[in-house]
Scaffold this active site. Sequence first.
Site, PDB file in Angstrom:
ATOM      1  N   ALA A 133      67.447  53.223   8.973  1.00  0.00           N
ATOM      2  CA  ALA A 133      66.387  52.767   9.880  1.00  0.00           C
ATOM      3  C   ALA A 133      65.104  53.494   9.521  1.00  0.00           C
ATOM      4  O   ALA A 133      65.113  54.439   8.729  1.00  0.00           O
ATOM      5  CB  ALA A 133      66.760  53.063  11.324  1.00  0.00           C
ATOM      6  N   LYS A 134      64.006  53.067  10.053  1.00  0.00           N
ATOM      7  CA  LYS A 134      62.747  53.812   9.910  1.00  0.00           C
ATOM      8  C   LYS A 134      61.838  53.399  11.055  1.00  0.00           C
ATOM      9  O   LYS A 134      61.967  52.298  11.597  1.00  0.00           O
ATOM     10  CB  LYS A 134      62.074  53.477   8.576  1.00  0.00           C
ATOM     11  CG  LYS A 134      61.101  54.526   8.117  1.00  0.00           C
ATOM     12  CD  LYS A 134      61.808  55.723   7.509  1.00  0.00           C
ATOM     13  CE  LYS A 134      60.844  56.814   7.097  1.00  0.00           C
ATOM     14  NZ  LYS A 134      61.515  57.863   6.318  1.00  0.00           N
ATOM     15  N   GLY A 135      60.915  54.293  11.405  1.00  0.00           N
ATOM     16  CA  GLY A 135      59.938  53.970  12.445  1.00  0.00           C
ATOM     17  C   GLY A 135      58.589  54.493  12.051  1.00  0.00           C
ATOM     18  O   GLY A 135      58.467  55.299  11.126  1.00  0.00           O
ATOM     19  N   VAL A 186      62.542  49.797  12.716  1.00  0.00           N
ATOM     20  CA  VAL A 186      63.309  48.792  11.988  1.00  0.00           C
ATOM     21  C   VAL A 186      64.673  49.373  11.668  1.00  0.00           C
ATOM     22  O   VAL A 186      64.778  50.486  11.136  1.00  0.00           O
ATOM     23  CB  VAL A 186      62.582  48.381  10.679  1.00  0.00           C
ATOM     24  CG1 VAL A 186      63.484  47.509   9.811  1.00  0.00           C
ATOM     25  CG2 VAL A 186      61.285  47.653  10.999  1.00  0.00           C
TER      26      VAL A 186
END
Length: 436
Positions: free
Chosen positions: A120-122, A75
């Site tokens: 962001a992050k995943g 995201v």
Amino acid sequence: MAIKAQPLSNDIAQSGSNQSSMLVAAMAQLENAFEWLELEEGVREIIRQSERELTVSIPIQRDDGRINVFTGYRVQHSSARGPCKGGIRYHVNVDLDEVRALALLMSLKSAVARLPFGGAKGGIAVDPTSLSAAELERLTRRYAAMIRPILGAKRDIPAPDVNTNPQTMAWLMDTLAMFQGHNLPEITTGKPLSLGGSHGRTEATGRGVAIATIEILKRLGRNPKGTEIAIQGFGNVGSHAASILSEEFQCKIVAISDESGGIYSQSGLDVTKIVQQFKAHPGLLLSDYQIDGFDRISNDELLVLDVDVLIPAAMEDQITVRNADQIVAQIIVEGANGPTTLEADRILRERSVHVVPDVLANAGGVICSYFEWVQDRQMYFWDLEEVRSKLLMAMQKAFEEVWAMADENKLDMRTAAYSLAVQRVAEAIQQRGLFP
Ligand code: NAD
């Protein structure tokens, strides 16, 4: 933009009950900052949403020949201030709402630290302990290939988070480099040194947490030496924070814990010795640790110990309505992302507990990731002392700006940090204008 004092709205505090509690808390704090800043509605609407969200189904072959499919996410919350930046987490509880919340926190964290990054992050919903090293490598490489369309050194740069590490970043970087046909160190941070990693990156988040702890103690006129500290979570963040606070600042670490429970000693734990044991035996848990001189405690007990400082450095949602009014520590430094639920945050504020919020306290990791990215892009590497001294300056500056904002406006530190960050993100959005 004018800053105006207002209490946190009850409507906001009670909204969004079908979302993850971390997302609910982050969104409520965001709305609170919008109100303080009297931000125009259109910009609020942009910041409330993620810019881009990708969900992938990741098939891998298990060692016994079976095929399993795992769900992964990436995201990107905002690229208004620069390339998106944020870690990748492997955990069974990972879902889209959690990744959304963490991506938003990353945008704010980059802004609090004045880094030229967005957020962001995943993550992958997986229990990594159930996979062999070879299976983990296949999972990481396939995930990297599937989120590759939205990654890039000027677009979105991953880093390690819970249950991922420099090895994970090495596999990710190598996979992307294979597609590209040349080395790509700047596509990820938190890499091993031999692949363009930065000195000091592994310890950076814990070091930043230690710096934030010392800064709040100084502001409150307390001497760090002998200050009693309990730390929940003994992974990357918790173990480095514990070592640095005890070895460099002579704080007394009286309790630590991990997922298996905790240990406590009124006279202080020998953190150096414990860390050495953990380094020598990867995968060791505190419940396996067999040395005399301490009592066994649960994670619940650790959180309510009679200490000066509590550092939650494990997972989200640890300080809740269940325990917030029993917490004795007058200072909480959030090493983890989102360790305090919204309602617990309100209780702590009413009790005048000083909370150094996650977007400031654990920013050392992304600050050092920024240093790594700069070094990779310049192909010119700094020594450990240079990294540490730049990290110290950046953390102290961020702390001072948040503290001053809180002090001048009679705000708690979380509202001050969110307001500063939102102001910076909003300014970038407004100055860019809309395309087309
Ligand atoms: P890690 O996987 O290295 O360590 C996590 C630790 O928490 C382990 O000791 C684990 O046993 C423990 N733990 C897990 N569940 C627990 C529970 N229910 N109760 C008590 N302990 C539990 O992860 P990390 O990288 O140290 O990250 C910890 C937190 O810090 C996360 O919230 C993460 O998002 C945040 N964070 C990490 C970084 C980084 O650079 N690694 C940067 C910023 C924020």
